[in-house]
Every structure is written in C-alpha cells, then in structure tokens.
Write an enzyme that holds these catalytic residues in place. Structure first.
Site, PDB file in Angstrom:
ATOM      1  CB  SER A 117      -9.857   9.461  -0.127  1.00  0.00           C
ATOM      2  OG  SER A 117     -10.299   8.144  -0.387  1.00  0.00           O
ATOM      3  CB  CYS A 129      -6.701   8.316  10.415  1.00  0.00           C
ATOM      4  SG  CYS A 129      -7.542   9.850  10.031  1.00  0.00           S
ATOM      5  CD  GLU A 133      -1.243   5.184   5.850  1.00  0.00           C
ATOM      6  OE1 GLU A 133      -1.071   5.029   7.069  1.00  0.00           O
ATOM      7  OE2 GLU A 133      -2.374   5.254   5.323  1.00  0.00           O
ATOM      8  CG  HIS A 172      -1.958   1.075   1.202  1.00  0.00           C
ATOM      9  ND1 HIS A 172      -1.685   2.385   1.490  1.00  0.00           N
ATOM     10  CD2 HIS A 172      -3.293   1.012   0.910  1.00  0.00           C
ATOM     11  CE1 HIS A 172      -2.790   3.096   1.379  1.00  0.00           C
ATOM     12  NE2 HIS A 172      -3.788   2.274   1.027  1.00  0.00           N
ATOM     13  CG  ASN A 176     -10.677   5.394   4.006  1.00  0.00           C
ATOM     14  OD1 ASN A 176     -11.843   5.739   3.896  1.00  0.00           O
ATOM     15  ND2 ASN A 176      -9.710   5.914   3.257  1.00  0.00           N
TER      16      ASN A 176
END
Length: 634
Positions: free
Chosen positions: A177, A105, A36, A34, A135
């Site tokens: 997002s 988060c 991130e 991923h 997410n």
C-alpha cells in the site's frame, strides 16, 4: 458509492458467507480489530478470530465438540506463509473435517518471499511503509530476522544514514500500500548520500533496488547480489502450488485488459457525463455519455440502470491512473455492421428509424448505422413529401453496401413488397368462408370498397356495407378507415375475395321484429310516395307501407293529397310478414270516422287494397305494381 474493496478480500468474503449459510464453523487467522479482519468477520453469522497457531490450538482444545464438525479456515491476506503452514499442522493434528483456504494475497506473499531472500544477502535493509500497515510490519519482521541492520520508515525523513554509512550492500522493499512517490522520495534521498546501483524489475513489486557502498571492492559483491536477486525473481521461484490455487481463484477478477478487447461488467454509478462500470478488475472503467448511445438527446438513466449488465469495447487503458475508457456505441456499431452484412447476404429485412431527409431520399438509422434510401424506394407516393415519414419506424432491405467506405443503401419499398407477399400467402393458406378480419379501406368505386385484409385485397359490395339504403360507399367508409369484415366467398385461382361488412346482429329487421308486434302504435317518417301509398321509415333500414286506403278516413285520389315526404305521424302496425319482410301500416286506424261517410267505403277500400300486388324488398324498393282493375277501383 464506489466499491473499492480488494478482490482478494472480496474472495474471502464470498468463502465465509457461503460457509456461514451452510452452518459451517468459521475460523479467521489474522489480527484482531484489523479493518480487513473486521470486514471478514462481518460477513459471518459467527466466527473465531485467532492470531496464530498457538491460539488456534488452544481454541480447538477448549472446544472439543468442533473437532468433528465442518470447519472453514481463512487467512488475513497479509499473513505470513510460516503462520499458514504452522496453522495447517495444528488443524491436521486436531481436526478431521477442516477445510483450509490459502487466502494470503499473492502480491503480499511474493513481497515477503523476495524480502526474506533479499535480506539474507544484504548488509542492511530499508522497509518503507506505514506503521499501521499489516503487510509492511510483516516485511519488517521477516527482514529483521535475517538482517539485524533493518530500518522501518514511513518516508525519507525517517532514514538513519549513520546505520547505512559503513555497509556495502543495502536492500530496499516496500509494503503493497506504499505510494510510489514515497518510494522514489526515499531512493532520491539515498542517492544524495550514497552511490546507488539500481535494479528495477517488472516482475517484482517487492525488490525495488539493491544499493552498494561507494568503494570499488563492494561493487563486485553487489554484482553477485544482483545476480542472486534476479534468480529469486524468476517465475519458477515466485510461488508454490499452494499459492497458485488461490491465485487461480482470483485470476478472472485481476486480469489485465487491452485496447480493443470486449469486456462485460455491471453498472455501479450513473452521472450526467458518464456511466461507471465494475469489470471485476483492478481498473476503474467508465463509458462517456457520447460513447453509450447514438441518441444524444436521451438521458443516461433512460438507457441504463444501476445493476444492469453491460458489454462494451475497451477504447483506452491508463495503467498509471488505473482507469479504462469503454465504448458501448462502438461495440454496437461493430455488431450492427455484421448484422447488416448478414442481412444483405441473406436478403432479410432489418428495422430502423427515419432520421432525416437527404438529397434524393432519406437516411434511416439501423442500430446506429446510417442507411440511405432513395426517394423512389421509400414507398412514399410520388407527389407526397418525404417529411411525412421522418422519425417513423420502418422496415427495409439492404440492396447495396460497402463497409470500407461506410456506404449502405436500402429499400423500404422492397421490404414492404416482401412483407405483403408473406402476408398474402398466409391469408390464402388460412382463408375460409365466415372468417373475420380487420382490414383497411384501400380504394372506393361506385359499386363498393376494396379492403386490405393483410396483404390481400377483397371487395365489399355497396349492398354489404350497410343495412341502410346508400347510393355511394363513401356514405359509410373512407379510404384509410380500419373496418371489420368477414369472408362471404373466395376464388383462390382468380385471387378474388368477396367480403361483407354489415352483420346479422345489426340487421334492423331483426331489431324491429324483436321489439314490435301487430297492433302496436309507432311513430314513423314518410320517406317515399308512390301512386298506391306512402313508405314510412320505422327505424333506419326498415320501412313500412301505408296503403292509400289507410292514409285517411275518406276517399283520396293520391297519397300526396294528404302526405308529404318528411312528414312524421303515428301509425298502427296492421301486419308483419316475416317470410317476405313486409310491414303494413295504417294511419286511418287512429282517425275518428268522418260524418256522412258512405257505408260501402270499407268495401271499396278493401277492393283497392287487394287490387295492388307489390313487393317490398329488404332495402325498401318496390317492384311489380299491377292494378287488377283500375276502372273498378276508380
């Protein structure tokens, strides 16, 4: 280059970077490959990337040696709370020195919590988000576990209304997002097909709407769902203590800013029109060129550089676009007004630059504040043009101000007086004989020059200006000249200082004595003729006497019979009197004796030389001429 990295992710970067530097073992819980996770991994010297508690337990069992080592565990920001809790249990069971950072988060966790509860009370769920969004996929899995009728769509075109036609209550949520326009597109299309009752809450980005079917009986059930959903969104139910810990770490970087607030940040980009500033917030901040400095002629690169820390005031916040316009000039002006008010109250001196000539005076810019200085207080002489001080730095005192009207009046003259008094006190406190100063010639008289040595004027007598003979100080110095002087004498009570300018190291007599001896032949220039002889300049400031008996090898009645002023000739040094600074010269010694010359001429010459008693001062003046017997000499 603009760094748009999420501050939550940046915080993880900082954690793993610090741990890696300290040699700790880093474990990242997240999805391999991923973006991130790859970014976090790139901040470490080495790290293990594991998906869940099962992989974590297997990894630790395969590396028994790390169970006693310092371990740092971080989580991809979009991981579920359940995965975090399960990993904590494994670490607690197998490791003795593991430090777990809850880096999920807060916005993601909030969405997941609300979506899980919402899906438990709805007949159908619609999750809006991209298929590659971690997410969004987590939201879909959570909702699917509670509600079998869950759709995962990227936009309105993927909605399946057949699955929604016969249900009473529909819940909608979206990934962090997901653009707002796509969410509204889905809502609008659903509104065309079914009757929608909406709940839009500021507290929750997760719960966008709860929809009901068109029948009346479902309306009552929908109201119950709405009430329960609102209860879910209360602050007490939004986060646990563990969640607050990570949120507190990021609170500073995610704070909201308001108009009029003073903020500080780092310059990250400079263009011709503005400067971009990283405030460490969700806003993209910028300072327009005309809000950065008062001098519009300067290039922005000369005012700030990349990486500079800068403080400014917030002028306008655009929450829709996520931008904030700042002004350094307004903040500086506010500070400048405070400084000027303080200077006015204390009577202190401020600095500025004369910008322009105005009616009756000049305008001085003091840190961006316009200060008017009347002509009578500029310190410029009455008949001199004020334009002489334009664009020059000056010091001034604030003598009047009205902040409400934006009116400030200053005095350059008062500041100069204050500075002169301060310098004068310093001079009188430290003055001593022999101390040297650099001074400026302020005025000239026939007897000397007055020199400012820093707030105090001293007088250099004409005899102390030069080793040469001068009649007027203007032969050596002019008004405004900067010269070096030293203290000869002073009187504090009468405030008088006597200064010298000529130095012993420049004394021409000393130069002559060090370079010449009796018997040397030198070239001289006749400068004065007296009845008893002629004075000749050996070097500037040093004259020697050629006695009348030493001018020629014959008898002469007067020196001008042989010599004229300006004549240059070779002579021999016959005597040097260092006590009285006298030099005797002879031209006769270098001339061949004349034929038929009487034998007693030498005696007559000797008698004539002895007949005159003269004094030759350092400046070449002759005094006390006294012939002993003029008849005998004749």
């Amino acid at each position: 280059v603009i760094d748009a990295t999420c501050p939550y992710v940046k915080k993880i970067h900082e954690i793993v970077e610090e741990a890696s530097k300290l040699g700790k073992h880093v474990i990242i819980i997240g999805e391999k490959e991923h973006p991130e996770v790859n970014g976090i991994y790139g901040r470490c010297n080495s790290a293990a990337v594991l998906a869940n508690s099962r992989e974590l337990e297997s990894y630790i069992n395969s590396k028994k040696e790390i169970t006693e080592e310092a371990i740092i565990v971080v989580f991809q920001t979009t991981q579920t709370r359940q995965n975090l809790l399960e990993c904590k249990q494994v670490l607690k069971k197998l490791c003795t020195n593991a430090q777990v950072f809850d880096t999920i988060c807060f916005a993601t966790l909030e969405r997941q919590t609300q979506a899980k509860k919402l899906s438990g009370v709805c007949d159908a769920m619609v999750v809006i988000g991209a298929k590659h969004s971690a997410n969004s996929r987590h939201l879909f899995r959570l909702c699917s576990a509670n509600c079998a009728n869950t759709q995962f769509v990227e936009d309105a075109s993927e909605l399946c209304f057949d699955a929604l036609a016969k249900v009473s209550i529909i819940g909608i949520t979206a990934g962090a997002s997901t653009p707002q326009c796509i969410i509204w597109e889905v809502l609008n299309k659903m509104s065309d097909e079914i009757n929608v009752s909406e709940i839009i809450t500021e507290e929750s980005p997760a719960l966008e709407t709860v929809a009901e079917a068109a029948n009346d009986t479902a309306t009552e059930n929908a109201a119950e769902v709405m009430a329960e959903a609102e209860e879910i969104l209360t602050p007490e139910n939004q986060k646990s203590d563990a969640e607050k810990t990570f949120d507190e770490l990021l609170e500073g970087s995610l704070k909201t800013i308001y108009n009029g607030e003073v903020v500080s940040g780092t310059v990250v980009a400079i263009s011709a029109k503005d400067v971009s500033v990283d405030l460490g917030t969700k806003y993209s901040a910028f300072i327009p060129a005309d809000e950065l400095t008062n001098d519009g002629e300067l290039e922005l690169e000369s005012v700030v550089s990349l990486g500079d820390k800068i403080e400014a005031i917030v002028v306008r916040v655009n929450d829709v676009e996520g931008t904030a316009q700042l002004s350094k000039k307004r903040l500086d002006a506010a500070k400048s007004w405070n400084d000027i008010e303080q200077a006015h109250a204390d009577g202190t001196v401020v600095s500025g630059v004369v910008k322009e000539e105005n009616k009756g005076g000049v305008v001085v810019s003091v840190n961006g504040i316009r200060v008017f200085v009347p002509a009578s207080r500029t310190g410029v002489p009455k008949n001199s043009p004020l334009s002489d001080i334009i664009k020059k730095p000056v010091n001034l005192k604030i003598i009047e101000m009205n902040r409400g009207r934006g009116r400030v009046i200053g005095s350059i003259r008062d500041a100069e007086r204050a500075e002169r008094r301060a310098r004068s006190e310093a001079v009188w406190n430290e003055i001593e004989v022999g101390k040297e100063y650099k001074g400026v010639v302020k005025s000239l008289t026939h007897y000397g020059a007055f020199v400012d040595i820093g707030g105090v004027d001293g007088m250099v007598h004409v005899s102390e200006l030069s080793w040469n003979r001068i009649k007027n100080p203007a032969e050596v110095v002019n008004i405004g000249d900067e010269i070096e002087v030293f203290v000869l004498d002073f009187d504090k009570e009468k405030h008088r200082i006597s200064l010298g300018h000529k130095k012993q190291s420049d004394n021409p007599w000393n130069i002559f004595v060090s370079n010449n001896n009796v018997g040397d032949i030198i070239n001289v220039k006749v400068v004065r003729i007296m009845p008893f002889g002629a004075f000749a300049e050996i070097l500037p400031g040093v004259d020697g006497l050629i006695h009348i008996s030493q001018i020629a090898n014959r008898h002469i009645s007067k020196p001008e019979d042989v010599l004229s002023i300006g004549d240059v000739l070779d002579v021999q040094i016959t005597a040097i009197d260092t006590d009285k600074n006298r030099i005797s010269l002879s031209a006769r010694a270098l001339i061949t004796p004349a034929a038929n010359e009487f034998n007693d001429n030498a005696d007559i010459s000797d008698a004539a030389e002895k007949a005159f008693v003269y004094e030759l001062s350092e400046t070449g003046e002759v005094s006390g001429i006294a012939p002993e017997s003029s008849e005998e000499i004749q």
